[in-house]
Design an enzyme around this catalytic site. Structure first.
Site, short mmCIF file in Angstrom:
data_model
loop_
_atom_site.label_atom_id
_atom_site.label_comp_id
_atom_site.label_asym_id
_atom_site.label_seq_id
_atom_site.Cartn_x
_atom_site.Cartn_y
_atom_site.Cartn_z
N ARG A 121 3.82 29.29 5.71
CA ARG A 121 4.85 29.48 6.75
C ARG A 121 4.35 30.30 7.93
NH1 ARG A 121 7.69 30.43 2.10
NH2 ARG A 121 8.96 28.67 1.44
N LYS A 143 1.44 25.91 22.18
CA LYS A 143 1.80 24.57 21.69
C LYS A 143 0.72 24.12 20.73
CE LYS A 143 4.51 22.45 25.39
NZ LYS A 143 4.52 21.31 26.36
N GLU A 185 -6.85 20.18 35.92
CA GLU A 185 -5.61 20.97 35.81
C GLU A 185 -5.74 22.35 36.46
OE1 GLU A 185 -2.75 19.93 33.02
OE2 GLU A 185 -3.99 18.43 32.03
N LYS A 227 -0.87 29.98 34.01
CA LYS A 227 -0.22 29.35 32.84
C LYS A 227 0.60 30.40 32.08
CE LYS A 227 -0.15 26.09 29.25
NZ LYS A 227 -0.82 25.20 28.33
N GLU A 237 9.78 25.59 26.79
CA GLU A 237 9.98 24.45 27.69
C GLU A 237 11.43 24.00 27.78
OE1 GLU A 237 6.74 21.65 27.53
OE2 GLU A 237 7.85 20.17 28.69
N ARG A 241 8.81 25.67 32.50
CA ARG A 241 7.54 25.23 31.92
C ARG A 241 7.26 23.76 32.26
NH1 ARG A 241 4.71 26.89 26.11
NH2 ARG A 241 2.88 25.59 26.41
N ASN A 245 3.91 19.88 34.05
CA ASN A 245 3.73 18.44 33.88
C ASN A 245 3.49 17.71 35.20
OD1 ASN A 245 4.09 18.57 31.10
ND2 ASN A 245 6.32 18.58 31.33
N HIS A 248 1.65 14.41 35.35
CA HIS A 248 1.56 13.90 33.98
C HIS A 248 2.46 12.69 33.71
CE1 HIS A 248 -0.75 17.48 33.31
NE2 HIS A 248 -0.90 17.22 32.02
N HIS A 252 0.22 10.09 32.42
CA HIS A 252 0.33 9.71 31.01
C HIS A 252 0.43 8.19 30.88
CE1 HIS A 252 2.37 10.15 26.87
NE2 HIS A 252 1.08 10.40 26.76
N HIS A 265 -8.17 12.79 29.86
CA HIS A 265 -6.84 13.26 30.22
C HIS A 265 -6.83 13.80 31.66
CE1 HIS A 265 -2.91 15.08 29.90
NE2 HIS A 265 -3.42 16.26 30.23
N1 LIG Z 1 -1.74 22.72 23.32
C1 LIG Z 1 -1.74 22.46 24.61
O1 LIG Z 1 -1.02 23.05 25.38
C2 LIG Z 1 -2.69 21.43 25.11
C3 LIG Z 1 -2.92 21.30 26.49
C4 LIG Z 1 -3.84 20.38 26.93
C5 LIG Z 1 -4.51 19.59 26.03
N2 LIG Z 1 -4.28 19.71 24.69
C6 LIG Z 1 -5.00 18.90 23.71
O2 LIG Z 1 -6.38 19.17 23.83
C7 LIG Z 1 -7.12 18.04 23.39
C8 LIG Z 1 -8.24 17.77 24.37
O3 LIG Z 1 -9.06 18.91 24.44
P1 LIG Z 1 -10.60 18.83 24.82
O4 LIG Z 1 -10.74 18.02 26.04
O5 LIG Z 1 -11.13 20.20 24.78
O6 LIG Z 1 -11.18 17.90 23.66
P2 LIG Z 1 -12.13 18.19 22.40
O7 LIG Z 1 -11.71 19.38 21.66
O8 LIG Z 1 -12.17 16.90 21.65
O9 LIG Z 1 -13.55 18.43 23.05
C9 LIG Z 1 -14.18 17.38 23.75
C10 LIG Z 1 -15.58 17.08 23.20
O10 LIG Z 1 -16.46 18.14 23.60
C11 LIG Z 1 -17.18 18.64 22.49
N3 LIG Z 1 -17.41 20.05 22.79
C12 LIG Z 1 -16.54 21.07 22.70
N4 LIG Z 1 -17.07 22.19 23.19
C13 LIG Z 1 -18.32 21.89 23.59
C14 LIG Z 1 -19.36 22.62 24.20
N5 LIG Z 1 -19.20 23.90 24.53
N6 LIG Z 1 -20.52 21.98 24.47
C15 LIG Z 1 -20.67 20.67 24.18
N7 LIG Z 1 -19.72 19.91 23.62
C16 LIG Z 1 -18.56 20.52 23.34
C17 LIG Z 1 -16.33 18.35 21.30
O11 LIG Z 1 -17.09 18.24 20.13
C18 LIG Z 1 -15.67 17.03 21.68
O12 LIG Z 1 -16.51 15.97 21.34
C19 LIG Z 1 -6.13 16.89 23.27
O13 LIG Z 1 -5.87 16.64 21.92
C20 LIG Z 1 -4.88 17.42 23.94
O14 LIG Z 1 -3.68 16.89 23.38
C21 LIG Z 1 -3.38 20.62 24.23
ZN LIG Z 2 -2.46 18.01 30.81
#
Ligand SMILES: NC(=O)c1ccc[n+]([C@@H]2O[C@H](COP(=O)([O-])OP(=O)(O)OC[C@H]3O[C@@H](n4cnc5c(N)ncnc54)[C@H](O)[C@@H]3O)[C@@H](O)[C@H]2O)c1
Ligand SMILES: [Zn+2]
Length: 361
Positions: A121, A143, A185, A227, A237, A241, A245, A248, A252, A265
């Site tokens: 939990r 999130k 972003e 942020k 949100e 918040r 978007n 987006h 999206h 993205h």
């Molecule tokens: N929680 C939130 O508010 C929020 C906001 C935006 C995005 N997201 C989520 O984040 C995700 C996308 O994040 P991302 O773009 O970081 O993707 P990711 O975590 O998949 O990283 C992208 C790629 O880069 C590689 N990588 C990571 N760090 C590295 C480094 N320092 N050097 C070399 N390679 C590296 C990873 O292995 C992966 O293959 C999505 O799932 C999205 O939904 C969440």
């Molecule tokens: Zn985004």
């Protein structure tokens, strides 16, 4: 090194930004946690690069450290992978006094956050962000989520980390495309909340793309502060918040209809910002010259402003299915002047079509 505080009452935490932070991870975790046991969650790519340094720092600070590796990529944000992590946590005797460490980008962060929100939990977690996407967006705000076969991020919880670390050195191993997409972003944060910060992108585009320390550290600190201030006003949100978007709604739809994987993205959001800017101009809410100015900055960051083969009707249909639609009305975040946006639900279908036409090739 810079520190930005995310002010959320008893859930407040600090984000530390700077070079060579990984070496002091153990010390930092010690400051925020009385744990003896930790579990590091990472993906194989990140762990190959930085896992050894992270674990060395944690063990030399006296922690007993288990670790669990996932395959890189969004497909790992699933209940099945979360379930495998629970098995590791059980075997490693992770209890509520322990702490999870998310070492990676947004995928590792969202997944680890979700596991931390649900194991027993709720257990604490620290985010060690390794991508620009995570630094600028995903690691701040609480999130957490995994995907459902029917859609992204449909299963999740709000769960704030106890600390976030952003080591700027680790960004150097990112691909050029991930650097550009991650910065999308950052431009967005300027447009929605801070005209001077938008201008910073105009003045320093090349240095930012080269990840020069003199610009990247203040850039990350500003993004976190923007942020954090939005999330601080509206953690769950219900209101403001939603301005995050911007870009987006159409972005999206571009992401979904282009097929996940075609656009990063941040690239889809860049295209979406151009369309939203155009709609704001059509509605007389924003000036053409400010919209052009935004588009020029997006281009200087070598992000796309147009997409091929857009089907406007399919996109409008996809937007109507978006989880952000309220009472059947598509809500758009539109700029009113540089640094300010508002949420509107009076955009006509013809204006949406026109906005989509503006991003067609
Ligand atoms: N929680 C939130 O508010 C929020 C906001 C935006 C995005 N997201 C989520 O984040 C995700 C996308 O994040 P991302 O773009 O970081 O993707 P990711 O975590 O998949 O990283 C992208 C790629 O880069 C590689 N990588 C990571 N760090 C590295 C480094 N320092 N050097 C070399 N390679 C590296 C990873 O292995 C992966 O293959 C999505 O799932 C999205 O939904 C969440
Ligand atoms: Zn985004």
């Amino acid at each position: 090194m810079q520190t930005v505080r995310v002010e959320l009452g008893e859930r407040s935490y600090e984000v530390t930004i700077g070079p060579a932070l990984l070496a002091s991870l153990g010390e930092r975790v010690r400051q925020v946690s009385g744990a003896t046991r930790l579990a590091v969650i990472s993906d194989r790519t990140v762990f190959d690069l930085y896992g050894r340094a992270a674990i060395a720092s944690l063990t030399s600070a006296g922690f007993t450290v288990a670790h669990h590796l996932i395959e890189p990529g969004d497909a790992s944000k699933s209940l099945a992978v979360a379930s495998e992590i629970y098995d590791t946590l059980y075997d490693a005797k992770i209890d509520r006094s322990s702490c999870l460490i998310a070492l990676g980008g947004g995928v590792v962060g969202d997944l680890t956050g979700f596991v931390a929100a649900t194991w027993l939990r709720g257990v604490p977690f620290v985010q060690v962000a390794t991508t620009l996407e995570a630094d600028i967006d995903a690691s701040v705000g609480g999130k957490t989520a995994v995907n459902h076969p029917k859609g992204k991020n449909l299963i999740g919880a709000f769960h704030q980390p106890v600390a976030v670390m952003m080591d700027t050195d680790v960004l150097r191993t990112l691909s050029a495309r991930d650097i550009r997409a991650g910065l999308s972003e950052s431009i967005k944060h300027g447009v929605i909340r801070d005209a001077a910060f938008f201008e910073f992108h105009e003045q320093h585009a090349e240095e930012i793309l080269r990840l020069e320390t003199s610009v990247i550290e203040p850039l990350l600190a500003k993004n976190v502060a923007i942020k954090a201030s939005v999330v601080g006003e509206d953690e769950r949100e219900h209101g403001v918040r939603a301005i995050l978007n911007f870009g987006h709604t159409i972005g999206h739809a571009v992401e979904v209809l282009g097929g996940y994987g075609t656009y990063r993205h941040g690239e889809a959001v860049a295209i979406g910002m151009v369309a939203a800017g155009r709609i704001a101009v059509l509605q007389g809410r924003w000036t053409q010259s400010q919209c052009d100015r935004m588009e020029r900055v997006i281009e200087r960051f070598e992000l796309p402003t147009r997409a091929a083969n857009l089907d406007a009707e399919a996109m409008i249909d996809a937007m109507q299915r978006d989880k952000k639609v309220k009472n059947g009305k598509i809500r758009f975040v539109l700029p009113t002047r540089m640094g300010f946006v508002d949420v509107f639900d009076d955009i006509t279908v013809e204006q949406m079509r026109e906005g989509i036409r503006a991003i067609g090739m």
